[in-house]
Design a protein around this motif. Structure first.
Motif, PDB file in Angstrom:
ATOM      1  N   VAL A 106       0.838  -1.205   0.000  1.00 54.89           N
ATOM      2  CA  VAL A 106       0.000   0.000   0.000  1.00 54.89           C
ATOM      3  C   VAL A 106       0.870   1.251   0.000  1.00 54.89           C
ATOM      4  N   GLN A 107       1.940   1.240   0.798  1.00 53.57           N
ATOM      5  CA  GLN A 107       2.843   2.395   0.789  1.00 53.57           C
ATOM      6  C   GLN A 107       3.348   2.689  -0.612  1.00 53.57           C
ATOM      7  N   ASN A 108       3.720   1.634  -1.324  1.00 52.36           N
ATOM      8  CA  ASN A 108       4.275   1.849  -2.658  1.00 52.36           C
ATOM      9  C   ASN A 108       3.206   2.196  -3.679  1.00 52.36           C
ATOM     10  N   LEU A 109       1.993   1.648  -3.459  1.00 55.01           N
ATOM     11  CA  LEU A 109       0.889   2.045  -4.330  1.00 55.01           C
ATOM     12  C   LEU A 109       0.632   3.540  -4.203  1.00 55.01           C
ATOM     13  N   LEU A 110       0.634   4.006  -2.958  1.00 60.27           N
ATOM     14  CA  LEU A 110       0.404   5.437  -2.741  1.00 60.27           C
ATOM     15  C   LEU A 110       1.519   6.254  -3.388  1.00 60.27           C
ATOM     16  N   THR A 111       2.743   5.735  -3.287  1.00 60.52           N
ATOM     17  CA  THR A 111       3.870   6.414  -3.931  1.00 60.52           C
ATOM     18  C   THR A 111       3.659   6.489  -5.439  1.00 60.52           C
ATOM     19  N   LEU A 112       3.280   5.345  -5.994  1.00 60.90           N
ATOM     20  CA  LEU A 112       3.108   5.257  -7.445  1.00 60.90           C
ATOM     21  C   LEU A 112       1.946   6.109  -7.933  1.00 60.90           C
ATOM     22  N   LEU A 113       0.804   5.978  -7.263  1.00 67.78           N
ATOM     23  CA  LEU A 113      -0.411   6.585  -7.788  1.00 67.78           C
ATOM     24  C   LEU A 113      -0.530   8.056  -7.431  1.00 67.78           C
ATOM     25  N   ILE A 114      -0.015   8.448  -6.277  1.00 70.75           N
ATOM     26  CA  ILE A 114      -0.179   9.851  -5.889  1.00 70.75           C
ATOM     27  C   ILE A 114       1.156  10.574  -5.979  1.00 70.75           C
ATOM     28  N   SER A 115       2.009  10.357  -5.012  1.00 67.62           N
ATOM     29  CA  SER A 115       3.326  10.984  -5.099  1.00 67.62           C
ATOM     30  C   SER A 115       4.163  10.512  -3.933  1.00 67.62           C
ATOM     31  N   PRO A 116       5.458  10.372  -4.152  1.00 67.49           N
ATOM     32  CA  PRO A 116       6.302  10.039  -3.007  1.00 67.49           C
ATOM     33  C   PRO A 116       6.465  11.221  -2.056  1.00 67.49           C
ATOM     34  N   ARG A 117       6.136  12.430  -2.552  1.00 63.23           N
ATOM     35  CA  ARG A 117       6.376  13.622  -1.729  1.00 63.23           C
ATOM     36  C   ARG A 117       5.133  14.002  -0.938  1.00 63.23           C
ATOM     37  N   PRO A 118       5.335  14.745   0.144  1.00 64.63           N
ATOM     38  CA  PRO A 118       4.187  15.142   0.967  1.00 64.63           C
ATOM     39  C   PRO A 118       3.198  16.001   0.174  1.00 64.63           C
ATOM     40  N   ARG A 119       1.926  15.825   0.465  1.00 68.58           N
ATOM     41  CA  ARG A 119       0.867  16.662  -0.115  1.00 68.58           C
ATOM     42  C   ARG A 119       0.178  17.416   1.010  1.00 68.58           C
ATOM     43  N   ALA A 120      -0.153  18.659   0.744  1.00 64.34           N
ATOM     44  CA  ALA A 120      -0.789  19.469   1.781  1.00 64.34           C
ATOM     45  C   ALA A 120      -2.265  19.084   1.930  1.00 64.34           C
ATOM     46  N   VAL A 121      -2.702  18.959   3.164  1.00 60.11           N
ATOM     47  CA  VAL A 121      -4.120  18.741   3.458  1.00 60.11           C
ATOM     48  C   VAL A 121      -4.518  19.811   4.469  1.00 60.11           C
ATOM     49  N   PRO A 122      -4.844  21.005   4.003  1.00 65.35           N
ATOM     50  CA  PRO A 122      -4.970  22.153   4.915  1.00 65.35           C
ATOM     51  C   PRO A 122      -6.352  22.280   5.556  1.00 65.35           C
ATOM     52  N   VAL A 123      -7.120  21.205   5.610  1.00 66.39           N
ATOM     53  CA  VAL A 123      -8.535  21.354   5.945  1.00 66.39           C
ATOM     54  C   VAL A 123      -8.786  21.683   7.417  1.00 66.39           C
ATOM     55  N   PHE A 124      -7.891  21.267   8.311  1.00 66.61           N
ATOM     56  CA  PHE A 124      -8.182  21.478   9.737  1.00 66.61           C
ATOM     57  C   PHE A 124      -7.340  22.593  10.344  1.00 66.61           C
ATOM     58  N   SER A 125      -6.896  23.543   9.500  1.00 67.28           N
ATOM     59  CA  SER A 125      -5.994  24.560  10.031  1.00 67.28           C
ATOM     60  C   SER A 125      -6.681  25.405  11.112  1.00 67.28           C
ATOM     61  N   GLU A 126      -8.004  25.466  11.041  1.00 64.41           N
ATOM     62  CA  GLU A 126      -8.791  26.179  12.047  1.00 64.41           C
ATOM     63  C   GLU A 126      -8.495  25.712  13.469  1.00 64.41           C
ATOM     64  N   LEU A 127      -8.157  24.417  13.553  1.00 65.42           N
ATOM     65  CA  LEU A 127      -8.049  23.818  14.886  1.00 65.42           C
ATOM     66  C   LEU A 127      -6.756  24.188  15.594  1.00 65.42           C
ATOM     67  N   SER A 128      -5.765  24.646  14.845  1.00 63.22           N
ATOM     68  CA  SER A 128      -4.483  24.922  15.500  1.00 63.22           C
ATOM     69  C   SER A 128      -4.520  26.266  16.208  1.00 63.22           C
ATOM     70  N   ARG A 129      -5.576  26.524  16.913  1.00 64.62           N
ATOM     71  CA  ARG A 129      -5.672  27.777  17.648  1.00 64.62           C
ATOM     72  C   ARG A 129      -5.374  27.517  19.111  1.00 64.62           C
ATOM     73  N   THR A 130      -5.063  28.588  19.784  1.00 60.96           N
ATOM     74  CA  THR A 130      -4.883  28.461  21.217  1.00 60.96           C
ATOM     75  C   THR A 130      -6.085  29.123  21.890  1.00 60.96           C
ATOM     76  N   ILE A 131      -6.643  28.439  22.853  1.00 60.31           N
ATOM     77  CA  ILE A 131      -7.747  29.071  23.575  1.00 60.31           C
ATOM     78  C   ILE A 131      -7.320  29.241  25.026  1.00 60.31           C
ATOM     79  N   PHE A 132      -8.020  30.125  25.706  1.00 61.98           N
ATOM     80  CA  PHE A 132      -7.639  30.400  27.089  1.00 61.98           C
ATOM     81  C   PHE A 132      -8.725  29.896  28.021  1.00 61.98           C
ATOM     82  N   ILE A 133      -8.321  28.987  28.889  1.00 61.40           N
ATOM     83  CA  ILE A 133      -9.242  28.551  29.938  1.00 61.40           C
ATOM     84  C   ILE A 133      -8.653  29.090  31.223  1.00 61.40           C
TER      85      ILE A 133
END
Lengths: 299, 365, 233
Positions: A106-133
């Motif tokens: 599966v690792q190599n399939l993903l390499t072959l079909l998508i890319s060996p390099r990292p791909r950005a998945v920026p969907v949850f960037s909202e969550l990297s916030r700091t909140i104050f309790i």
């Protein structure tokens, strides 16, 4: 004090992530003695499902997250059907090596079909916030992770205690053929266990993506190695042990980071693995050991 | 009378030993023949490829000695390959070179240099020592715990390579190792290792260890010291793996810790599984088969021209093939190509036909 | 009801059961007797589909030899494995619930649970204890009750008296006879020859994987020669 609380929360967040993945491993192991090394690729596939979802224009985190969870469950069930069913009755080593093979494929399939390099998945960037309790600055992501993991574990416990299939999974950990004598289909029990482990892997994938923001083919490898170790420390096959082991490992990780001088940072792994090896030598069967009985595992 | 009995019993004790030796040679025959053909006819780049394959064969044989006899999965052989390679790199690299690469090496190691042969001996000794120490722990464990501990061992050793830059140059390549061996040496070493693996398998120790893998309790009940035998196999296997690392270092002249990590473990493991881990022939033929296949795929992977079209590079193809071989092998032939009998034993059966097939092929449930 | 024709079971090269043929009529209580290792468990495991077997198994005139265990159970043929094969890490109540896993009639299930808790009052006392903490006799009762929860028409019991105190053995056979009166057809594997022959209608004697003898229980009971030869007491 503030620092201690922050690190404690860190440890809890790491630990709960390990626990989540370890639980999936333990679920599968407890009913069919399979060390599923390919669990990391279930996480990776769940991660890539998010990447693909964004690619085709689904951008809302509220849609992407369920897609990842469903993808995790689906991939887990597929792995079982295609690769693990033929070796179900084989010795543990055969299953372990099959899982390793699946993982490599599966690792190599993903390499072959998508890319060996990292791909950005920026969907949850909202969550990297700091909140104050009160006076404390706390990462929203970590808080959310703790809550979701607690919910997931709670849900799993309810399922295992109250549904027929859940009872069957628990029963099958020791008496698989007797479960079949109840007329319960072995394939369904195993598929359910895989689906549950995939669900948990999907949830884990969401949080790993949220933290990293990108994905590559070896995405699931590192977390799963850690989860494995969590399982072994806790006692392989014991669900409680998986959670305990995961939490312990989270604290160990954070403790090593906090206590180890900066210049020895590269020895983190060496120290962690030495401690793990030491634990196993001390208790080869793990901390919360499932008592070995002469069950009917051959069938 | 007593003299004849003695000679006869001497023959009896000698005969199986000799038979193993001959068997080992028969198994090693393709190793030698392929090697000679490459030495005589092949272009230089193929010699490099072949050398890497012979190093892998040494590692697979080392793996077979422990795994094939004790049936405990080992995921840590990379550690010993690395220890062997780094030992000779540190000991045999000329001082002038080391002043450049590891000037701050501890214990005055930057200022000494050993003859390559001495360094190799020291490398094997160091590996043996480390294997003995780690074996004290690993030989006591079984199943998953043992496997995880072997894996931990590799992770620990690897992070030490990476972290201890003064001695191992960390993540960077360690260069300047004298290039003193050629393919002929590797062929010789692989042949020797094949014979050693076979002699061990057929020895009383090997037999008892294999019996203990079938039934630990039964073997213990018969007074087999499983711990001692596993330890023995672990050390012997580690030393042979290290010899692969040593040859590799002396051939390449440059080594990198990454070469002794997970990928190496996976490749050699796949070779052993494909061939059949219970037999030495399995180790040899699994290695030959997978090495050929991987080399063929690698040439496709980097992008080749087919019927005038230039194919794009297909990264991941060789990994895919290897993973597929493991999965398919486990599904259709979980015991590998050579399940229980060695090549010479199969040939012997084939020509002699003294026993019905049912028995020669009889496998347990 | 059940007709087994030339059933053989192999474990690798070892032949545990050699072309065994038996027939059981509706409502019968048949005992399967024989010494240790005779092939008794292999025979009923083969009938239940837990081990691979060659030969024909007809249940209610349908060939079931190719079906997996689960489907045989769903057709009303089940087996209570020997000794301690209760789900030790589940409570008594959970064990019984799993026994009824194939049934959809919630009310019927609740009634049956009541019925068996009434039959085995000790199980009601221990309803929320883990099954692994029960005594041998209690576990055996639980195993039987659990099998009955699927409402089988043919129940095969493997050594229900194994490891039980003599007083409880007699009690266990009384319970089993109750099942017969309730209309369940029974095939009971036993080493306790006299107890089994006292309650059974008919019996088969098996040794070394071969059916040696078949006959009415009372006739077998008086056949000292046969008992000495195969059953050794």
């Amino acid at each position: 004090m503030d620092y201690a609380i922050q690190q404690g929360l860190n440890a809890l967040a790491f630990g709960s992530e390990y626990a989540l993945i370890a639980l999936g491993l333990a679920l599968v192991y407890s009913i069919m003695n399979l060390m599923n090394f390919a669990h990391g690729e279930i996480i990776a596939c769940a991660g890539y499902s998010m990447y693909l979802a964004i690619l085709i224009g689904i951008g809302s985190p509220w849609l992407v997250a369920p897609i990842a969870i469903a993808a995790g469950a689906l991939v887990a069930v597929l792995f079982e059907r295609i690769a693990f069913r033929p070796v179900r009755h084989a010795p543990t080593t055969t299953g372990l090596l099959t899982a390793l093979g699946v993982s490599i494929v599966v690792q190599n399939l993903l390499t072959l079909l998508i890319s060996p390099r990292p791909r950005a998945v920026p969907v949850f960037s909202e969550l990297s916030r700091t909140i104050f309790i009160g006076p404390y600055a706390i990462s929203l992501l970590q808080l959310l992770e703790l809550a979701v993991v607690a919910l997931a574990i709670g849900g799993l416990v309810l399922f295992l205690k109250h549904s027929t299939l859940g009872l069957a999974i628990r029963a099958a950990t020791r008496e698989f053929s007797t479960v079949r004598l109840m007329g319960i289909r072995a394939n369904r029990v195993i598929a359910t266990a895989f689906a549950l482990s995939g669900l948990l892997a999907g949830i884990a994938a969401i949080f790993i993506i949220a933290r990293r923001g990108s994905i590559d083919p070896t995405f699931g490898f590192q977390p799963v190695i850690k989860a494995f170790i969590a399982c072994v420390i806790g006692g392989f096959g014991s669900l409680g042990g998986a959670v305990l082991g995961g939490m312990l490992l989270g604290f160990l990780d954070v403790a090593i980071i906090v206590l180890l001088p900066q210049e020895y940072g590269g020895l983190r792994d060496a120290i962690a693995y030495s401690i793990i090896a030491g634990l196993l030598v001390w208790r080869p069967e793990g901390l919360l050991t499932r008592r070995i009985e002469l069950g009917d595992k051959e069938i | 009378m007593s003299v004849t009995t003695q000679t006869r019993s001497a023959q009896k004790t000698l005969a199986p030993w000799m038979r193993s030796l001959v068997g080992g040679l028969v198994t090693a025959l393709p190793v030698i023949l392929i090697g000679i053909v490459i030495l005589l006819f092949a272009p230089a780049y193929l010699v490099r490829v072949a050398f890497a394959a012979y190093v892998n064969l040494l590692i697979v044989l080392g793996l077979q000695i422990f795994m094939g006899n004790s049936m405990v999965a080992n995921l840590g052989q990379g550690a010993f390959v690395g220890i062997g390679a780094y030992s000779v790199a540190i000991l045999a690299t000329p001082v002038a070179m080391k002043k450049l690469s590891i000037p701050d090496a501890p214990f005055g190691l930057a200022d000494i240099v050993l003859h390559p042969a001495l360094a190799a001996g020291a490398g094997l000794g160091i590996t043996g020592l480390i294997a003995a120490l780690t074996g004290l722990v690993i030989a006591r464990l079984s199943g998953e715990a043992a496997t995880i501990v072997t894996f931990s061992l590799m992770m620990v050793v690897h992070s030490i390579f990476i972290q201890w830059t003064d001695l191992f140059k960390g993540a960077q390549a360690f260069f300047g190792i004298p290039q003193v061996v050629g393919l002929a040496t590797a062929i010789g070493a692989a042949t020797l290792a094949t014979i050693i693996a076979r002699l061990f398998k057929d020895s009383a120790s090997g037999l008892h260890l294999r019996a203990s893998a079938e039934s630990l309790l039964a073997a213990r009940a018969f007074g087999v010291d499983v711990f001692r035998l596993r330890l023995l196999a672990w050390i012997l296997g580690a030393v042979i793996c290290a010899s692969g690392g040593i040859l590799y270092a002396f051939f390449m002249g440059t080594i990198n810790a990454r070469a002794f990590h997970f990928e190496l473990v996976m490749t050699t493991l796949a070779m052993l599984i494909l061939g059949g881990m219970r037999t030495v022939s399995g180790a040899v033929f699994g290695c030959i088969a997978l090495a050929l296949l991987l080399e063929a795929i690698r040439s496709v992977e980097s992008g080749i021209a087919v019927a005038g079209f230039q194919l794009p590079p297909l990264l991941g193809l060789s990994g895919l093939a290897m993973g597929a071989i493991i999965v398919l092998g486990m599904t259709f032939r979980p015991r590998g190509i050579f399940v229980r009998l060695e090549l010479d034993e199969l040939l012997w059966r084939l020509f002699a036909r003294r026993q019905p097939r049912a028995i020669t092929e009889g496998k347990p449930i | 009801m059940l007709s087994v024709n030339r059933l053989s079971v192999h474990y690798g090269p070892i032949r545990a059961l050699d072309a065994a043929s038996i027939r059981i009529g509706r409502g019968e209580f048949v005992a399967l007797l024989g010494p240790n290792g005779a092939g008794k468990t292999s025979l009923i495991s083969g009938i239940a589909g837990l081990v691979r077997a060659q030969g024909r198994v007809l249940f209610e005139d349908r060939e079931i030899g190719a079906l997996p265990t689960e489907d045989r159970v769903r057709r009303g043929l089940t087996m209570t494995p020997e000794g301690r094969h209760v789900f030790a890490n589940l409570t008594v109540a959970e064990n019984l619930r799993l026994g009824a896993a194939i049934r959809r009639d919630r009310e019927g299930v609740a009634q049956d649970i009541e019925k068996y808790l009434g039959l085995f009052p000790i199980l009601r006392e221990r309803n929320h204890q883990l099954a692994g903490t029960l005594s041998g006799g209690e576990q055996q009762m639980l195993a039987i009750a659990r099998s009955m929860m699927s409402r089988p028409r043919l129940l095969m019991l493997d050594e229900p008296s194994l490891g039980l105190a003599p007083r409880i053995v007699a009690q266990m056979f009384d319970y089993i006879s109750l099942l017969k009166e309730a209309g369940v057809t029974l095939l009971v594997v036993e080493q306790n020859v006299m107890q089994a022959l006292k309650h059974a209608d008919r019996a088969y004697v098996i040794s070394s994987g071969i059916i040696r003898h078949e006959g009415k229980a009372e006739e077998l009971r008086s056949d000292r020669r046969l008992i000495d030869m195969y059953l050794g007491n």
